[in-house]
Design a protein around this motif. Structure first.
Motif, PDB file in Angstrom:
ATOM      1  N   ILE A   1       5.925  25.374 -38.157  1.00 30.12           N
ATOM      2  CA  ILE A   1       5.363  24.136 -37.617  1.00 30.12           C
ATOM      3  C   ILE A   1       6.250  22.965 -38.014  1.00 30.12           C
ATOM      4  O   ILE A   1       6.613  22.826 -39.170  1.00 30.12           O
TER       5      ILE A   1
ATOM      6  N   ALA B   1       6.828  18.599 -37.313  1.00 32.86           N
ATOM      7  CA  ALA B   1       6.205  17.399 -36.758  1.00 32.86           C
ATOM      8  C   ALA B   1       7.224  16.616 -35.940  1.00 32.86           C
ATOM      9  O   ALA B   1       8.409  16.584 -36.276  1.00 32.86           O
TER      10      ALA B   1
ATOM     11  N   TYR C   1       7.813  12.840 -33.585  1.00 37.53           N
ATOM     12  CA  TYR C   1       7.323  11.473 -33.398  1.00 37.53           C
ATOM     13  C   TYR C   1       8.061  10.806 -32.253  1.00 37.53           C
ATOM     14  O   TYR C   1       9.163  11.220 -31.896  1.00 37.53           O
TER      15      TYR C   1
ATOM     16  N   LYS D   1       6.952  27.678 -28.844  1.00 36.65           N
ATOM     17  CA  LYS D   1       5.868  28.408 -28.187  1.00 36.65           C
ATOM     18  C   LYS D   1       4.826  27.432 -27.643  1.00 36.65           C
ATOM     19  O   LYS D   1       4.301  27.599 -26.541  1.00 36.65           O
ATOM     20  N   ALA D   2       4.527  26.401 -28.419  1.00 36.68           N
ATOM     21  CA  ALA D   2       3.515  25.428 -27.981  1.00 36.68           C
ATOM     22  C   ALA D   2       3.728  24.103 -28.690  1.00 36.68           C
ATOM     23  O   ALA D   2       4.360  24.055 -29.761  1.00 36.68           O
TER      24      ALA D   2
ATOM     25  N   GLU E   1       1.356  20.648 -29.754  1.00 38.07           N
ATOM     26  CA  GLU E   1       0.029  20.035 -29.745  1.00 38.07           C
ATOM     27  C   GLU E   1       0.132  18.603 -30.224  1.00 38.07           C
ATOM     28  O   GLU E   1       1.053  18.242 -30.948  1.00 38.07           O
TER      29      GLU E   1
ATOM     30  N   MET F   1      -6.569  16.347 -40.169  1.00 36.63           N
ATOM     31  CA  MET F   1      -5.835  16.296 -38.907  1.00 36.63           C
ATOM     32  C   MET F   1      -6.839  16.499 -37.784  1.00 36.63           C
ATOM     33  O   MET F   1      -7.638  17.429 -37.822  1.00 36.63           O
TER      34      MET F   1
ATOM     35  N   HIS G   1       0.962  12.382 -34.148  1.00 40.78           N
ATOM     36  CA  HIS G   1       2.211  13.127 -34.195  1.00 40.78           C
ATOM     37  C   HIS G   1       2.106  14.346 -33.283  1.00 40.78           C
ATOM     38  O   HIS G   1       1.022  14.756 -32.883  1.00 40.78           O
TER      39      HIS G   1
ATOM     40  N   MET H   1       2.846  18.342 -32.914  1.00 47.46           N
ATOM     41  CA  MET H   1       3.028  19.511 -33.754  1.00 47.46           C
ATOM     42  C   MET H   1       3.776  20.531 -32.915  1.00 47.46           C
ATOM     43  O   MET H   1       3.258  20.986 -31.893  1.00 47.46           O
TER      44      MET H   1
ATOM     45  N   LEU I   1       5.038  24.088 -32.487  1.00 48.77           N
ATOM     46  CA  LEU I   1       4.640  25.376 -33.055  1.00 48.77           C
ATOM     47  C   LEU I   1       5.576  26.498 -32.682  1.00 48.77           C
ATOM     48  O   LEU I   1       5.938  26.670 -31.531  1.00 48.77           O
TER      49      LEU I   1
END
Lengths: 219, 154
Positions: free
Chosen positions: B41, B43, B45, B67-68, B70, B83, B105, B107, B109
């Motif tokens: 993971i 972060a 911005y 992969k993703a 969020e 969070m 922020h 995320m 992944l």
């Protein structure tokens, strides 16, 4: 500046009194700020703790699989932060700030030993290997520790630190978050809890608070 | 003849208005904070500005390199860091929203491969607004202590 003078008497001109008062004030301020110790309440961005008692025994395991107990808090000042490695924002940012603090303190102080400890409150995912990878990234001298939750609580409960694994909101990939206190805790060389520093964390603020804590506790 | 002219002018105005109603969102300072090589993971911005006279809803982000993605918001509640997932965010008309440390922020992944400082990541922002659709952005991976990049990408 004309002064009112009663005939037959001499009065100190007003402007001299004024200058005198200013000089007095400046002198007082100078001696206060240069020679005075920090105010008795030790103003920090957080709370100074009355470090009169030892912590009750606790046992955590560090990223090198070594025990982390009360003993490891002795003989040095410690900055301790609680979090988890799957935390993308608060935890990495705080560890980065602590790295800046560590580099600054290393430059300044002589024989002082200071250690930086990351306590993971997510033992399920944060294995010792995971912790080792994580902590190395920020500073190779930092320590990361964890323990099964009951053991973690034996440590955190004494410190007023809260954490909560939130599995109610797991996403489809079984990812979960952990809510946790975002303070940085300071322990003194006797291994006692000395201060609680508030989030958000900033290197300059932490360095100033640390200096205040040292001066205030005369250690 | 006049009627035709009026119709044509009205249509032209309508067309121009429709097109200009959907000005692209402006993304800037888009960066991803580097992490340990095993990090699943990361972060990210950014700053997003909406030049339109209507709000625009940012629905999601995706990247071929992860992969993703969020959206989340860090919330400090009586000293506790929490969070909160953010399902969509509305950028106000002529407004600006900043995703920054300690706040909103992204995320990122499960990277598909190693992600290191200096890498460029392709990011696609999905909006709900007609005429806008998706916006392709480039993010750069940076160390936390470096100054924010000012790359502007639409």
């Amino acid at each position: 500046m004309p002064t009112n003078q009663t005939p037959g008497r001499t009065t100190i001109p007003v402007h001299w009194i004024f200058i005198g008062l200013i000089a007095l004030a400046v002198g007082a301020w100078a001696s206060f700020s240069v020679f005075q110790t920090p105010p008795a309440n030790g103003q920090i961005s957080g709370t100074l703790i009355n470090a009169s008692t030892d912590l009750k025994d606790f046992k955590l395991l560090d990223h090198k699989r070594q025990a982390f107990t009360n003993e490891q808090l002795k003989g040095r000042w410690s900055f301790v932060f609680f979090g988890y490695t799957h935390c993308p924002d608060v935890c990495p940012n705080t560890m980065t700030v602590l790295n800046v603090v560590a580099n600054e303190l290393k430059k300044k102080t002589t024989n002082d030993l200071v250690q930086y400890v990351f306590v993971s409150v997510d033992p399920e995912r944060d294995t010792q290997e995971q912790l080792a990878e994580f902590i190395k990234f920020f500073n190779k001298d930092f320590i990361a520790v964890t323990a099964p939750i009951p053991e973690l609580k034996r440590f955190t409960d004494q410190l007023g630190i809260l954490f909560m694994v939130d599995k109610n909101n797991m996403d489809k990939n079984n990812r979960y978050v952990v809510d946790h206190s975002a303070h940085i805790l300071v322990f003194n060389p006797q291994g006692r809890f000395q201060a609680l520093l508030n989030y958000p964390h900033d290197a300059r603020k932490l360095l100033a608070d640390y200096a205040t804590i040292r001066a205030f506790t005369n250690q | 003849m006049l009627k035709l002219r009026i119709i044509l002018t009205a249509s032209a105005i309508a067309l121009v208005t429709t097109v200009s109603m959907a000005d692209e969102l402006k993304f800037s300072s888009v960066w991803i904070k580097s992490g340990p090589p095993t990090a699943k993971i990361l972060a990210g911005y950014l700053v997003v500005e909406n030049p339109n006279q209507q709000p625009v809803t940012l629905q999601a982000f995706r990247s071929p390199q992860f992969k993703a993605i969020e959206m989340h918001e860090t919330v400090i509640d009586a000293g506790m860091a929490r969070m909160r997932p953010v399902t969509s965010i509305q950028i106000p008309a002529a407004g600006r929203i900043e995703f920054k440390p300690g706040g909103l922020h992204l995320m990122f992944l499960e990277p598909r491969g190693t992600v290191k400082t200096g890498d460029k990541i392709i990011l696609v922002a999905e909006t709900l607004t007609k005429g806008l659709g998706e916006i392709k952005i480039e993010a750069i991976v940076k160390d936390a202590t470096s100054k924010t990049d000012h790359s502007h990408h639409h």
